[in-house]
Design an enzyme around this catalytic site. Structure first.
Site, PDB file in Angstrom:
ATOM      1  CG  HIS A  37      21.583 -29.997  -7.122  1.00 42.16           C
ATOM      2  ND1 HIS A  37      21.272 -30.904  -8.104  1.00 42.16           N
ATOM      3  CD2 HIS A  37      20.633 -29.047  -7.176  1.00 42.16           C
ATOM      4  CE1 HIS A  37      20.170 -30.523  -8.725  1.00 42.16           C
ATOM      5  NE2 HIS A  37      19.756 -29.393  -8.184  1.00 42.16           N
ATOM      6  CD  GLN A  61      10.147 -23.911  -8.944  1.00 46.67           C
ATOM      7  OE1 GLN A  61      10.136 -23.702  -7.737  1.00 46.67           O
ATOM      8  NE2 GLN A  61      11.276 -24.010  -9.623  1.00 46.67           N
ATOM      9  CD  GLN A 159      15.927 -20.335  -8.546  1.00 41.98           C
ATOM     10  OE1 GLN A 159      14.923 -20.868  -8.979  1.00 41.98           O
ATOM     11  NE2 GLN A 159      16.979 -21.008  -8.158  1.00 41.98           N
TER      12      GLN A 159
HETATM   13  P1  AMP Z   1      17.107 -27.016  -8.819  1.00 38.36           P
HETATM   14  O1  AMP Z   1      17.106 -28.347  -8.114  1.00 38.36           O
HETATM   15  O2  AMP Z   1      17.237 -27.118 -10.290  1.00 38.36           O
HETATM   16  O3  AMP Z   1      15.974 -26.140  -8.354  1.00 38.36           O
HETATM   17  O4  AMP Z   1      18.423 -26.284  -8.344  1.00 38.36           O
HETATM   18  C1  AMP Z   1      18.728 -26.104  -6.985  1.00 38.36           C
HETATM   19  C2  AMP Z   1      19.884 -25.159  -6.856  1.00 38.36           C
HETATM   20  O5  AMP Z   1      21.028 -25.704  -7.515  1.00 38.36           O
HETATM   21  C3  AMP Z   1      19.624 -23.800  -7.506  1.00 38.36           C
HETATM   22  O6  AMP Z   1      20.131 -22.789  -6.673  1.00 38.36           O
HETATM   23  C4  AMP Z   1      20.384 -23.887  -8.799  1.00 38.36           C
HETATM   24  O7  AMP Z   1      20.799 -22.631  -9.281  1.00 38.36           O
HETATM   25  C5  AMP Z   1      21.565 -24.726  -8.383  1.00 38.36           C
HETATM   26  N1  AMP Z   1      22.185 -25.354  -9.562  1.00 38.36           N
HETATM   27  C6  AMP Z   1      21.573 -26.098 -10.515  1.00 38.36           C
HETATM   28  N2  AMP Z   1      22.450 -26.459 -11.481  1.00 38.36           N
HETATM   29  C7  AMP Z   1      23.638 -25.925 -11.125  1.00 38.36           C
HETATM   30  C8  AMP Z   1      24.949 -25.939 -11.708  1.00 38.36           C
HETATM   31  N3  AMP Z   1      25.203 -26.572 -12.849  1.00 38.36           N
HETATM   32  N4  AMP Z   1      25.939 -25.277 -11.063  1.00 38.36           N
HETATM   33  C9  AMP Z   1      25.699 -24.624  -9.900  1.00 38.36           C
HETATM   34  N5  AMP Z   1      24.488 -24.579  -9.302  1.00 38.36           N
HETATM   35  C10 AMP Z   1      23.474 -25.216  -9.904  1.00 38.36           C
END
Ligand code: AMP
Length: 290
Positions: A37, A61, A159
């Site tokens: 993040h 979701q 996504q």
């Molecule tokens: P989430 O909180 O899991 O919904 O993720 C929020 C955003 O962070 C989304 O756009 C994810 O793709 C991105 N994200 C989650 N894990 C990673 C990672 N390891 N590297 C880069 N982006 C990430």
């Protein structure tokens, strides 16, 4: 950092800044923030005058048997991280305000035309309704924030593709920025769900990135028979983890499975280690295929 809970208050703030000529970067998340993040946040800081992050564990979701209730919510820690990173606004709404009763009946909930429905592939086949929930919340968040640029991680490749399509379909005036996956030292993609893994499972979880990296290496080295390579990676992954939902080599735009190598491909997989579902993908650029 200003924490805003009401959508109308958030819109008002963002509107005022936009009128002052500020560029707004927006990073939607579900919280339990980690280095992945924070890479999105850093990119947003670099490219915009104002950075807004949202934290919302989006109920629509999650499937009925999924981990909505136990999804980690370390709000104070998240706030500290965001403050330290210099984030200006945190939008932190309640489910009630994002989903007043009866909301599910509005149009965004509909499945797209089957011919261009990206939710039919990969995770969409195993998590019915998941991407409709994602489309819905992201459309709502974009309407509230009206950002210039929005930041998503490659880790959730499907996504990001679905959101790119949503931006096109609904004429959102936002540029999507895809940020490379941040990984642990052994290759495991960082995820909020990694916190569920026991010590033993954590060790086994590395198989997911290992098999995807193996595939990428083989194809880059000139491996032409992607059907065979895919089968081999799948066989190895099945041995290492408890269940494999899929391991596919797909077209980066349409997400359709490929039979033959082409210049750009994405190898994507999802599997369970213990009860934890993990996903990962790699982009493969194969200059020798044409
Ligand atoms: P989430 O909180 O899991 O919904 O993720 C929020 C955003 O962070 C989304 O756009 C994810 O793709 C991105 N994200 C989650 N894990 C990673 C990672 N390891 N590297 C880069 N982006 C990430």
């Amino acid at each position: 950092m200003q924490i805003i809970r009401r959508p109308d208050a958030f819109t008002l703030k963002m509107d005022r800044l936009r009128r002052q000529g500020k560029r707004i970067g927006f990073v939607p998340t579900m919280g339990a923030l980690h280095a992945g993040h924070m890479a999105l946040v850093r990119a947003a800081k670099k490219e915009n005058d104002v950075v807004a992050v949202s934290i919302f564990v989006n109920p629509t979701q999650f499937g009925p048997k999924e981990d909505f209730k136990r999804y980690p919510r370390p709000f104070q820690k998240d706030c500290r991280l965001l403050r330290k990173a210099g984030v200006h606004f945190l939008f932190y709404p309640t489910a009630k305000v994002m989903y007043p009763e009866g909301f599910k009946h509005s149009g965004i909930w509909q499945k797209p035309d089957p011919k261009r429905d990206l939710t039919r592939y990969l995770c969409g086949r195993h998590r019915p309704g998941h991407f409709q929930g994602v489309r819905t919340i992201v459309a709502k968040l974009f309407n509230v924030a009206r950002p210039h640029r929005v930041y998503f991680g490659q880790k959730d490749y499907q996504q990001a593709r679905i959101i790119a399509q949503l931006i096109e379909d609904l004429y959102f005036d936002a540029e999507l920025r895809l940020i490379p996956t941040v990984r642990e030292r052994d290759g495991l993609a960082i995820s909020s769900r990694n916190a569920y893994l026991s010590k033993e499972d954590r060790k086994r979880a590395v198989a997911l990135s290992r098999e995807l990296f193996w595939l990428r290496r083989k194809i880059r080295a000139g491996g032409r028979d992607i059907k065979r390579l895919r089968r081999e990676a799948l066989r190895h992954l099945r041995k290492a983890v408890d269940r494999v939902d899929y391991l596919e080599i797909v077209d980066p735009e349409t997400l359709k499975s490929l039979k033959r190598a082409q210049p750009r491909m994405v190898a994507a997989a999802a599997c369970y280690v213990g009860k934890t579902r993990l996903i990962d993908n790699v982009i493969i650029i194969n200059s020798k295929s044409n």
